[in-house]
Structure formats: C-alpha cells, structure tokens
Design an enzyme around this catalytic site. Structure first.
Site, PDB file in Angstrom:
ATOM      1  N   LYS A   1       0.816  -1.222   0.000  1.00 28.69           N
ATOM      2  CA  LYS A   1       0.000   0.000   0.000  1.00 28.69           C
ATOM      3  C   LYS A   1       0.847   1.267   0.000  1.00 28.69           C
ATOM      4  O   LYS A   1       0.430   2.285  -0.537  1.00 28.69           O
ATOM      5  CB  LYS A   1      -0.946   0.010   1.204  1.00 28.69           C
TER       6      LYS A   1
ATOM      7  N   ASP B   1      -9.935   2.873   2.345  1.00 23.62           N
ATOM      8  CA  ASP B   1     -10.043   2.230   3.664  1.00 23.62           C
ATOM      9  C   ASP B   1     -10.769   3.126   4.667  1.00 23.62           C
ATOM     10  O   ASP B   1     -11.620   2.666   5.431  1.00 23.62           O
ATOM     11  CB  ASP B   1      -8.652   1.889   4.206  1.00 23.62           C
TER      12      ASP B   1
END
Ligand code: ATR
Length: 272
Positions: free
Chosen positions: A70, A106
């Site tokens: 990420k 997220d």
C-alpha cells in the site's frame, strides 16, 4: 464469458491467494452486467515495479493494492488523491488511458460501515491501533470528529497528531480514561484475529458505546461478542471490507454495487 472486450481488474499483494476481493468484485460485475473480470495477482516483492509496468502495458483497468504494497506502490503511480497523499497509502489504482491514479478507500469504507449503526455527528471516537488501517481510519474520521488513537507503540499514535487526533499509549489506564470519554470504539489492532483475544476486557465496555471491529476472522470477534452482551450496538469488520470494495468499484466504474450482494459473496468465500 470472457471475450476480446473483457475489462481486467485485479488485486496485487503478497500473499494474495486468500483474498475475498475477487469473489466480491466478480459478483458485482455480473450483477451489473459489466463485461469484466477481477483476478488476484501474487506479486513478489522484487517485482512490484514490473507488475505496475505490466498494468500500463496490458491496459489493466484498475487494481486493489494490499499488504505489503500500500505504501510501496506510491512511487510507481502518476498521481495520488488528496487522502492517499496525506496518509502515504494506496489501496485502489485507476488506469486512465495509461495514467495511473492512486486512491485510498479504507477510511471511507470504515466511515460507511460505522454509519450503518450510528450517525457520526459530533460523536467522540476512540481508535485502538495506529498501523496501516488505524492510520487511514483516523485520518478520515478526524475530518469531522474528535478522535483519540491508542497504540501499543505510542510514537506511532503520536505521529497521527498531524491529522488533528490525540495519540497515546494503549494501556489499561488510558483505556479506562478514553472509553469513559468515547461514544464510538473501533478496534484497528490485529488483536483478536484468528484468536479469542480482545484488546479491551468486557467489563470496561458500557452500553452507550457503538463498537466496531475491523477484524472479520472470526466474524464475531470476542470484542464484538462482549460488546453485544453489554448492550452495545456493533459493526463487524466485513462491513468495512465491503464498503472499501464498493468505493473502489465506484472509482473504477462510476457505479454503486449492492452492499448485500457484495457481503453475500464475501460470506460465501469465507464458507459461511
Ligand atoms: P494493518 O495494516 O492491519 O493495520 P499493521 O500495520 O501491521 O496492520 O498494524 C497492526 C496494528 O495492531 C498495530 O497498531 C499494532 O501495534 P504496534 O504499532 O505497536 O505494532 C497492533 N498490534 C498488533 N499486535 C498487538 C498486540 N499484541 N497488542 C496491541 N497491539 C497490537
């Protein structure tokens, strides 16, 4: 059936083979009549740059990015959304004619999951954990709410103070103090994953709290189970997974898939 016009989407991670995202996104493509498939690509750590080159060369339309890439993927992209730039993390890539945009869903996924149980309004929020997930959630929720983050390694919680949160150490005294203060409690540590541990003992909880866990294995963690016994409203980690997926899907297609369809596909993938 895949044909010459089929759009290709996928997940890159290491490992990636256990991911529930293919089940979720393929169910959504099918339900919406979109000619596309979503695959899991297990990319070895020394091949990340080549993999992203392959996305451009092959015209792969979109990606999810998971552990451990990420942050590492950022330097291979052409641009970043404001949110992903601020947290230095990307879980979604959109390919716009060969230019790769990085986004993070997220935080918004956690927000939408919480909103199933409670209107956020000006409620006070306590987040346990300042890892990748905790950081994304804290950054998102601190836009409109007062947020405290407690972490085993307190420096990582304090580093989030740049988002306007209060960071401190995850210990019993702070748990007592901030659970009393908070109206919403989120577990973003890995404590309770594939185990019957909990970051907060049940007697510390009270019924005024809304409790969310980002862990979804088990679906009902010990924390959620004890919170329910105390009379708290709860939100399980599968909802965050579903909503971060929905937000990625929207970035790729502009369409909003049905949340229950996505959740059903994930539950099937989990064998439940
Ligand atoms: P993720 O991407 O899921 O957030 P991560 O970045 O590895 O994963 O973060 C894991 C989180 O769980 C961290 O907040 C970690 O605390 P540290 O920063 O101190 O490592 C927390 N965590 C893991 N095991 C823990 C434990 N036994 N007790 C308390 N916190 C724990």
């Amino acid at each position: 059936m895949a044909d010459a016009k089929t759009g290709l989407y996928g997940l890159i991670g290491f490992p990636a083979r256990h991911s529930l995202s293919p089940a979720m996104h393929n169910a959504a493509f099918k339900a919406l009549g979109i000619n596309a498939v979503y695959l899991a690509f297990e990319v070895h750590p020394d091949k990340l740059g080549e993999a992203i080159g392959g996305v451009r060369a092959l015209g792969i339309s979109g990606l999810n990015v998971t552990m451990p890439y990420k942050e590492a993927v950022v330097r291979f992209l052409n641009s970043l959304s404001g949110d992903s730039e601020e947290i230095g993390s990307v879980n979604t890539v959109v390919n716009r004619n060969g230019r790769l945009e990085g986004h993070t869903t997220d935080g918004i996924g956690a927000r939408r999951a919480l909103e199933r149980a409670v209107e956020l309004g000006d409620r006070r929020i306590l987040i346990l954990g300042a890892g990748g997930a905790g950081k994304a959630i804290a950054h998102e929720l601190a836009k409109d709410n007062e947020v405290v983050v407690l972490n085993r390694t307190p420096e990582k919680a304090r580093a989030l103070e740049r988002f306007g949160v209060t960071g401190d150490s995850l210990n019993r005294a702070n748990l007592v103090k901030y659970i009393e203060w908070a109206e919403i409690l989120i577990n973003a540590t890995s404590v309770g994953m594939n185990s019957w541990e909990t970051p907060v003992s049940g007697e510390m909880l009270n019924e005024k709290l809304v409790v969310m866990d980002i862990i979804y294995k088990p679906l009902k963690t010990r924390l959620l189970s004890e919170a329910e016994l105390r009379g708290c409203r709860t939100v399980d980690g599968l909802w965050m997974l579903v909503y971060q997926g929905i937000e990625s899907f929207r970035l790729w297609t502009g369409l909003e898939p049905d949340e229950n369809l996505m959740r059903g596909a994930v539950l099937e993938g989990l064998g439940q």
